[in-house]
Design a protein around this motif. Sequence first.
Motif, PDB file in Angstrom:
ATOM      1  N   PHE A 135      68.027 -19.766 -10.489  1.00 31.46           N
ATOM      2  CA  PHE A 135      67.371 -20.266  -9.284  1.00 31.46           C
ATOM      3  C   PHE A 135      66.103 -21.065  -9.601  1.00 31.46           C
ATOM      4  O   PHE A 135      65.766 -22.004  -8.905  1.00 31.46           O
ATOM      5  CB  PHE A 135      67.018 -19.110  -8.340  1.00 31.46           C
ATOM      6  CG  PHE A 135      68.224 -18.511  -7.698  1.00 31.46           C
ATOM      7  CD1 PHE A 135      68.980 -19.234  -6.794  1.00 31.46           C
ATOM      8  CD2 PHE A 135      68.630 -17.230  -8.011  1.00 31.46           C
ATOM      9  CE1 PHE A 135      70.106 -18.692  -6.201  1.00 31.46           C
ATOM     10  CE2 PHE A 135      69.754 -16.673  -7.426  1.00 31.46           C
ATOM     11  CZ  PHE A 135      70.492 -17.408  -6.518  1.00 31.46           C
ATOM     12  N   ARG A 136      65.386 -20.696 -10.623  1.00 33.98           N
ATOM     13  CA  ARG A 136      64.128 -21.375 -10.965  1.00 33.98           C
ATOM     14  C   ARG A 136      64.318 -22.463 -12.012  1.00 33.98           C
ATOM     15  O   ARG A 136      63.379 -22.846 -12.684  1.00 33.98           O
ATOM     16  CB  ARG A 136      63.127 -20.355 -11.475  1.00 33.98           C
ATOM     17  CG  ARG A 136      62.737 -19.362 -10.428  1.00 33.98           C
ATOM     18  CD  ARG A 136      61.686 -18.449 -10.949  1.00 33.98           C
ATOM     19  NE  ARG A 136      61.332 -17.477  -9.929  1.00 33.98           N
ATOM     20  CZ  ARG A 136      60.399 -16.582 -10.066  1.00 33.98           C
ATOM     21  NH1 ARG A 136      59.706 -16.524 -11.179  1.00 33.98           N
ATOM     22  NH2 ARG A 136      60.143 -15.734  -9.103  1.00 33.98           N
ATOM     23  N   GLY A 137      65.511 -22.925 -12.165  1.00 37.94           N
ATOM     24  CA  GLY A 137      65.791 -23.958 -13.161  1.00 37.94           C
ATOM     25  C   GLY A 137      66.280 -23.319 -14.452  1.00 37.94           C
ATOM     26  O   GLY A 137      66.146 -22.121 -14.676  1.00 37.94           O
ATOM     27  N   GLY A 138      66.836 -24.109 -15.317  1.00 40.12           N
ATOM     28  CA  GLY A 138      67.375 -23.591 -16.559  1.00 40.12           C
ATOM     29  C   GLY A 138      68.726 -22.941 -16.335  1.00 40.12           C
ATOM     30  O   GLY A 138      69.339 -23.071 -15.284  1.00 40.12           O
ATOM     31  N   SER A 139      69.178 -22.229 -17.347  1.00 40.90           N
ATOM     32  CA  SER A 139      70.464 -21.559 -17.232  1.00 40.90           C
ATOM     33  C   SER A 139      70.485 -20.319 -18.123  1.00 40.90           C
ATOM     34  O   SER A 139      69.709 -20.196 -19.061  1.00 40.90           O
ATOM     35  CB  SER A 139      71.603 -22.504 -17.626  1.00 40.90           C
ATOM     36  OG  SER A 139      71.450 -22.908 -18.965  1.00 40.90           O
ATOM     37  N   GLN A 140      71.406 -19.431 -17.808  1.00 39.55           N
ATOM     38  CA  GLN A 140      71.597 -18.193 -18.566  1.00 39.55           C
ATOM     39  C   GLN A 140      72.914 -18.306 -19.318  1.00 39.55           C
ATOM     40  O   GLN A 140      73.962 -18.460 -18.699  1.00 39.55           O
ATOM     41  CB  GLN A 140      71.630 -16.996 -17.612  1.00 39.55           C
ATOM     42  CG  GLN A 140      71.908 -15.671 -18.279  1.00 39.55           C
ATOM     43  CD  GLN A 140      70.788 -15.239 -19.190  1.00 39.55           C
ATOM     44  OE1 GLN A 140      69.624 -15.455 -18.898  1.00 39.55           O
ATOM     45  NE2 GLN A 140      71.138 -14.651 -20.305  1.00 39.55           N
ATOM     46  N   PRO A 141      72.886 -18.256 -20.667  1.00 41.26           N
ATOM     47  CA  PRO A 141      74.146 -18.350 -21.403  1.00 41.26           C
ATOM     48  C   PRO A 141      75.061 -17.160 -21.116  1.00 41.26           C
ATOM     49  O   PRO A 141      74.592 -16.034 -20.946  1.00 41.26           O
ATOM     50  CB  PRO A 141      73.711 -18.366 -22.873  1.00 41.26           C
ATOM     51  CG  PRO A 141      72.292 -17.978 -22.899  1.00 41.26           C
ATOM     52  CD  PRO A 141      71.732 -18.120 -21.527  1.00 41.26           C
ATOM     53  N   THR A 142      76.348 -17.418 -21.053  1.00 37.13           N
ATOM     54  CA  THR A 142      77.322 -16.362 -20.776  1.00 37.13           C
ATOM     55  C   THR A 142      78.200 -16.048 -21.982  1.00 37.13           C
ATOM     56  O   THR A 142      78.989 -15.118 -21.923  1.00 37.13           O
ATOM     57  CB  THR A 142      78.223 -16.759 -19.596  1.00 37.13           C
ATOM     58  OG1 THR A 142      78.867 -17.995 -19.912  1.00 37.13           O
ATOM     59  CG2 THR A 142      77.435 -16.891 -18.319  1.00 37.13           C
ATOM     60  N   THR A 143      78.080 -16.818 -23.045  1.00 38.28           N
ATOM     61  CA  THR A 143      78.896 -16.571 -24.229  1.00 38.28           C
ATOM     62  C   THR A 143      78.224 -15.522 -25.120  1.00 38.28           C
ATOM     63  O   THR A 143      77.000 -15.386 -25.113  1.00 38.28           O
ATOM     64  CB  THR A 143      79.095 -17.861 -25.039  1.00 38.28           C
ATOM     65  OG1 THR A 143      77.825 -18.361 -25.415  1.00 38.28           O
ATOM     66  CG2 THR A 143      79.836 -18.907 -24.237  1.00 38.28           C
ATOM     67  N   PHE A 144      79.035 -14.783 -25.852  1.00 37.36           N
ATOM     68  CA  PHE A 144      78.515 -13.836 -26.829  1.00 37.36           C
ATOM     69  C   PHE A 144      79.579 -13.602 -27.892  1.00 37.36           C
ATOM     70  O   PHE A 144      80.741 -13.951 -27.708  1.00 37.36           O
ATOM     71  CB  PHE A 144      78.108 -12.508 -26.168  1.00 37.36           C
ATOM     72  CG  PHE A 144      79.218 -11.781 -25.474  1.00 37.36           C
ATOM     73  CD1 PHE A 144      79.974 -10.833 -26.146  1.00 37.36           C
ATOM     74  CD2 PHE A 144      79.524 -12.051 -24.148  1.00 37.36           C
ATOM     75  CE1 PHE A 144      80.998 -10.159 -25.503  1.00 37.36           C
ATOM     76  CE2 PHE A 144      80.539 -11.377 -23.500  1.00 37.36           C
ATOM     77  CZ  PHE A 144      81.286 -10.428 -24.186  1.00 37.36           C
ATOM     78  N   ASN A 145      79.165 -13.048 -29.021  1.00 37.53           N
ATOM     79  CA  ASN A 145      80.097 -12.771 -30.109  1.00 37.53           C
ATOM     80  C   ASN A 145      80.565 -11.327 -30.050  1.00 37.53           C
ATOM     81  O   ASN A 145      79.752 -10.410 -29.941  1.00 37.53           O
ATOM     82  CB  ASN A 145      79.452 -13.028 -31.472  1.00 37.53           C
ATOM     83  CG  ASN A 145      79.364 -14.496 -31.797  1.00 37.53           C
ATOM     84  OD1 ASN A 145      80.134 -15.293 -31.287  1.00 37.53           O
ATOM     85  ND2 ASN A 145      78.421 -14.859 -32.639  1.00 37.53           N
ATOM     86  N   MET A 146      81.871 -11.156 -30.136  1.00 35.30           N
ATOM     87  CA  MET A 146      82.440  -9.825 -30.292  1.00 35.30           C
ATOM     88  C   MET A 146      82.577  -9.599 -31.793  1.00 35.30           C
ATOM     89  O   MET A 146      83.215 -10.394 -32.485  1.00 35.30           O
ATOM     90  CB  MET A 146      83.830  -9.742 -29.644  1.00 35.30           C
ATOM     91  CG  MET A 146      83.825  -9.794 -28.163  1.00 35.30           C
ATOM     92  SD  MET A 146      85.512  -9.581 -27.549  1.00 35.30           S
ATOM     93  CE  MET A 146      85.220  -9.675 -25.805  1.00 35.30           C
TER      94      MET A 146
END
Length: 156
Positions: A135-146
């Motif tokens: 909401f305040r700009g930017g982004s949250q990454p959703t990828t991760f390593n298993m």
Amino acid sequence: MQALRREFRGPRRSAGVAAVEFAIAVPILIFVLLAIAELGRAFVQYDTLSYSIRNSARYVSENAIVGTTGVVDVSGAVAAAQNLAVYGTSGGGGTPVLPGFATGHVSVLNAGGGNIEVIANYPYQPLVGNALPMFRGGSQPTTFNMRISVIMRAIS
């Protein structure tokens, strides 16, 4: 004194309230359902990855000791173990068991003490994309390593 009474005016007066509540609740419910589906998908992929790495470790443990020397040597089984983990066959080729899974994500090591270790670092890709906007700009990454690591004793 006469008590004040409210007059019942029927369902007509509260007809729009249900629509407003529905409009507020539906996006939240859809988000929760999608999150649950994504979590289930991640668990299924983790289970598939775990199963393929265990099979690969079994293969290496059976083929790590050459002859009757008792010395563990994984060099001859690395490529076949990587193919077994990624494609489900030691010969390789075909479709990977997980989308985006490659032989470069699998490592086969001599763990010492007569043990072998097979490690996989799988980059999980959710269905929603690589990042969620904030909401305040930017982004949250959703990828991760298993990451899965299996250690087994080499069988002579």
